[in-house]
Design an enzyme around this catalytic site. Structure first.
Site, PDB file in Angstrom:
ATOM      1  N   GLY B  90      40.058  42.977  39.658  1.00 57.08           N
ATOM      2  CA  GLY B  90      38.781  42.366  39.310  1.00 57.08           C
ATOM      3  C   GLY B  90      37.775  42.349  40.442  1.00 57.08           C
ATOM      4  O   GLY B  90      36.566  42.390  40.211  1.00 57.08           O
ATOM      5  N   ASP B 111      46.884  50.242  45.627  1.00 55.31           N
ATOM      6  CA  ASP B 111      47.378  49.393  44.536  1.00 55.31           C
ATOM      7  C   ASP B 111      48.601  50.070  43.919  1.00 55.31           C
ATOM      8  O   ASP B 111      48.601  51.279  43.728  1.00 55.31           O
ATOM      9  CB  ASP B 111      46.303  49.167  43.457  1.00 55.31           C
ATOM     10  CG  ASP B 111      46.567  47.903  42.637  1.00 55.31           C
ATOM     11  OD1 ASP B 111      47.715  47.746  42.158  1.00 55.31           O
ATOM     12  OD2 ASP B 111      45.655  47.076  42.476  1.00 55.31           O
ATOM     13  N   LEU B 120      41.331  44.433  31.266  1.00 55.35           N
ATOM     14  CA  LEU B 120      40.105  45.175  30.960  1.00 55.35           C
ATOM     15  C   LEU B 120      38.846  44.320  30.917  1.00 55.35           C
ATOM     16  O   LEU B 120      37.756  44.832  31.095  1.00 55.35           O
ATOM     17  CB  LEU B 120      40.263  45.940  29.636  1.00 55.35           C
ATOM     18  CG  LEU B 120      41.405  46.973  29.646  1.00 55.35           C
ATOM     19  CD1 LEU B 120      41.499  47.658  28.295  1.00 55.35           C
ATOM     20  CD2 LEU B 120      41.203  48.008  30.736  1.00 55.35           C
ATOM     21  N   ASP B 179      45.518  39.492  45.325  1.00 57.20           N
ATOM     22  CA  ASP B 179      45.570  38.280  44.501  1.00 57.20           C
ATOM     23  C   ASP B 179      46.662  37.296  44.908  1.00 57.20           C
ATOM     24  O   ASP B 179      47.068  36.482  44.106  1.00 57.20           O
ATOM     25  CB  ASP B 179      45.745  38.674  43.024  1.00 57.20           C
ATOM     26  CG  ASP B 179      47.041  39.434  42.797  1.00 57.20           C
ATOM     27  OD1 ASP B 179      47.792  39.655  43.767  1.00 57.20           O
ATOM     28  OD2 ASP B 179      47.309  39.796  41.634  1.00 57.20           O
ATOM     29  N   ASN B 180      47.139  37.366  46.161  1.00 58.10           N
ATOM     30  CA  ASN B 180      48.170  36.396  46.546  1.00 58.10           C
ATOM     31  C   ASN B 180      48.128  36.114  48.042  1.00 58.10           C
ATOM     32  O   ASN B 180      47.690  36.950  48.829  1.00 58.10           O
ATOM     33  CB  ASN B 180      49.554  36.878  46.116  1.00 58.10           C
ATOM     34  CG  ASN B 180      49.944  38.145  46.853  1.00 58.10           C
ATOM     35  OD1 ASN B 180      50.471  38.088  47.964  1.00 58.10           O
ATOM     36  ND2 ASN B 180      49.659  39.293  46.268  1.00 58.10           N
ATOM     37  N   CYS B 230      42.934  31.703  61.448  1.00 55.26           N
ATOM     38  CA  CYS B 230      42.134  30.674  62.121  1.00 55.26           C
ATOM     39  C   CYS B 230      41.601  29.678  61.100  1.00 55.26           C
ATOM     40  O   CYS B 230      41.567  28.475  61.344  1.00 55.26           O
ATOM     41  CB  CYS B 230      40.942  31.307  62.840  1.00 55.26           C
ATOM     42  SG  CYS B 230      41.391  32.448  64.143  1.00 55.26           S
ATOM     43  N   CYS B 244      45.396  34.302  38.369  1.00 57.24           N
ATOM     44  CA  CYS B 244      44.450  34.482  37.265  1.00 57.24           C
ATOM     45  C   CYS B 244      45.186  34.522  35.927  1.00 57.24           C
ATOM     46  O   CYS B 244      44.651  34.128  34.903  1.00 57.24           O
ATOM     47  CB  CYS B 244      43.643  35.764  37.451  1.00 57.24           C
ATOM     48  SG  CYS B 244      42.488  35.666  38.833  1.00 57.24           S
ATOM     49  N   CYS B 320      45.200  36.055  66.582  1.00 55.26           N
ATOM     50  CA  CYS B 320      44.055  36.621  67.306  1.00 55.26           C
ATOM     51  C   CYS B 320      43.752  35.944  68.638  1.00 55.26           C
ATOM     52  O   CYS B 320      42.798  36.321  69.314  1.00 55.26           O
ATOM     53  CB  CYS B 320      42.820  36.621  66.404  1.00 55.26           C
ATOM     54  SG  CYS B 320      42.125  34.998  66.113  1.00 55.26           S
ATOM     55  N   CYS B 425      56.557  25.491  25.707  1.00 54.77           N
ATOM     56  CA  CYS B 425      55.366  25.863  26.478  1.00 54.77           C
ATOM     57  C   CYS B 425      55.209  27.377  26.381  1.00 54.77           C
ATOM     58  O   CYS B 425      55.812  28.001  25.510  1.00 54.77           O
ATOM     59  CB  CYS B 425      55.473  25.386  27.921  1.00 54.77           C
ATOM     60  SG  CYS B 425      56.816  26.159  28.823  1.00 54.77           S
TER      61      CYS B 425
END
Lengths: 107, 472
Positions: B90, B111, B120, B179-180, B230, B244, B320, B425
């Site tokens: 995304g 990826d 999509l 995404d993690n 940092c 997501c 760093c 659930c």
């Protein structure tokens, strides 16, 4: 306590943290000028006040963990990282804006 | 059914082969047209090296080149730049589209995933016909159609401590579109070690965040812009990290953040800031460090865009600072364990087998008097639910209100105290936690009442009982 012994500040939650505060993104709260020991109130004081008095959700450890703000939550005082302002020891001023942002990871 | 599957598979193969040959034909055509244009140009200009860009490039990039902050110099810097986008989702899709469109010389994409239908609505370079394609291939096919000029490099694997050095060192500028948390710390670390500026963004539900890290790109120990560690020295507890897939995401919200990453990339490249040597070396006091900002976007807030000031490098930072404990050897050898550092959640397993019921088994007892307690969020319950079920969201149980946990706010008074309660659930994790809480609160009337969860949740229900159940 008389009203002149208090002042207002704005507290905001973002990044999903508002879900722990009944969905409220912004609240104006009135805080005492001095804490119980007669010291000026600090952001550190505010964090515990929010956790103990304002937060209704029982998942307290998603906000405060081991006495500190949970890792992954940024604290911004008047739009600056609180680490630039002395962190928890920063003495709150009238009309300060304190923003708590939980870090996002999705993409 | 099987033969239908086989012919569908055959058709898919035929389509992708035809698309591949169509792509080759288009590339050939483009080459011929390009040749034609430069041939005709020759008749006018005898010196084909007179201009630094081709005639097509002047036309294609003209609209951005006449913006004073870009200019011809900025355009040439873009053409010389090599940009790496990690994550073709995304964030990566809109970022890549604008960066490719702007005319960078080389664009690498990392990826290891394939395109799925649920991608999509936000991953705009992947189309319906590209489901099951590798994301890198799908993305590059779209980008080539948008702009055939850049060199595109596919890295069809997830970023890892082992491959990160060999991939990242080929580029000048890195975009974190993953995404993690584990990959975010890894990418920041390798960018410090290889002295690359990192443009990091993230999004969830209606919110997004963006930070430009390690700008200018300096070695560990120098005074400069912060790295990810940092700003976030400790990762958040793993069970508070929401993806997501679980929390949801509005397509254009993550799109805005990806587009903002492209804006930052174009700004950094055209202003010449990716050459750390050019500006910084020796200039000391003249180059005053601009504060690092974090852009916060909240679509539902009264002030949707907000910039906040972040700290500079942290004294004692693991990555760093001058006391850095990080090296290329320690990173690539795997001695920095990012998964362990960030923690992980394993599937919930807190109930005994007799406290769980298979979905197929539950479908057989539905005629008996019982309660089906659906603990998904209300928005999910509204999408689809079973007749007669009661919705009390999981967060209400976590919120810890007594009348929720002991059932008094939601169990009908008319229910006999030996009637069973089944908890369900989406996937069968939250339902276990709630089952345990209900029993601890004494709702099972000392064993008189059966309380159990539907194993595997509605995913299992779809597989075992009702194929029409909407999968969202």
């Amino acid at each position: 306590m008389a009203s002149e012994d208090k002042f207002n500040l704005v507290v905001e939650f973002s990044g999903g943290l508002e879900l722990l505060f009944s969905g409220r993104r912004k609240l104006t709260i009135s805080v005492p000028i001095k804490d119980n020991e007669g010291q000026a109130v600090t952001v550190g004081w505010l964090v515990h006040y929010l956790c103990n008095e304002v937060m209704e959700d029982s998942r307290k450890n998603m906000f405060v963990l081991d006495g500190h703000v949970c890792p992954g939550i940024l604290v911004l005082i008047n739009d600056a990282d609180w680490e630039l302002e002395g962190e928890a020891s920063y003495a709150l001023q009238p009309n300060d804006n304190v923003l708590f942002v939980s870090t996002l990871h999705g993409g | 059914m099987e033969s239908a599957n086989a012919s569908a598979e055959g058709l898919r193969k035929q389509i992708s082969e035809t698309e591949e040959s169509l792509r080759k034909l288009k590339a050939q055509l483009h080459q011929f047209e390009f040749q034609e244009k430069s041939d005709s140009a020759k008749t006018v200009s005898l010196d084909e090296h007179k201009w630094p860009l081709s005639a097509e490039e002047y036309k294609r990039y003209g609209r951005q080149m006449i913006v004073p902050s870009v200019g011809i110099q900025g355009q040439l810097r873009l053409k010389a730049a090599k940009v790496l986008i990690i994550g073709a989702g995304g964030l990566g899709c809109p970022a890549a589209a604008y960066i490719a469109g702007a005319g960078v010389g080389t664009l690498g994409i990392v990826d290891g995933d394939v395109v799925e239908t649920s991608n999509l609505h936000r991953q705009i370079l992947h189309g319906t016909e590209k489901i099951r394609w590798k994301k890198v291939d799908s993305m590059i096919a779209s980008l080539k159609s948008l702009n055939p000029n850049p060199a595109y490099v596919a890295h069809a694997e997830h970023i890892s401590p082992q491959n990160s050095e060999s991939i990242v060192k080929q580029y000048d500028l890195v975009l974190d579109c993953t995404d993690n948390p584990a990959s975010r710390y890894l990418i920041s670390d390798i960018c410090i070690l290889l002295q690359k500026t990192l443009i990091s963004a993230s999004a969830l539900r209606t919110d997004g965040q963006l930070i430009v890290l390690n700008l200018p790109p300096l070695p560990a120990g120098a005074e400069g812009g912060p790295c990810y560690r940092c700003v976030f020295p400790k990762p958040p507890p793993a069970d508070t990290v929401v993806s997501c897939g679980d929390g949801g995401i509005i397509g254009p919200v993550v799109g805005v953040m990806g587009v903002m990453q492209a804006v930052e990339a174009i700004k950094i490249i055209t202003s010449g800031k990716i050459d750390s040597s050019a500006e910084v070396a020796g200039s000391g006091e003249n180059t005053k460090q601009e504060p690092t900002l974090m852009l916060l976007f909240s679509a539902n807030s009264s002030q949707p865009f907000r910039s906040v000031k972040l700290r500079s490098r942290r004294a004692g930072c693991f990555a760093c600072s001058k006391d850095s404990q990080l090296s290329l050897e320690s990173l690539t050898s795997g001695s920095v364990d990012y998964v362990l550092f960030c923690g992980f959640t394993s599937p919930t397993k807190i109930l005994q087998p007799e406290e769980r019921i298979e979905a197929s088994q539950y479908s057989k007892v539905r005629s008996k008097q019982h309660i089906l307690l659906d603990v998904r969020d209300k928005v999910q319950f509204d999408i689809c639910h079973l007749d007669g079920s009661i919705n009390v969201p999981f967060s209400n149980f976590q919120g810890g209100k007594e009348d929720v946990v002991d059932g008094s706010s939601w169990i009908p008074d008319s229910l006999p105290n030996d009637a069973s309660v089944y908890v369900v659930c989406r996937l069968g994790n939250d339902s276990q936690v709630v089952t345990r809480k209900l029993k601890e609160a004494g709702l099972d009337a000392r064993g008189k009442r059966y309380i159990g969860d539907v194993k595997g949740g509605f995913k299992a229900w779809k597989e075992q009982v009702d194929q029409s159940w909407p999968e969202y």
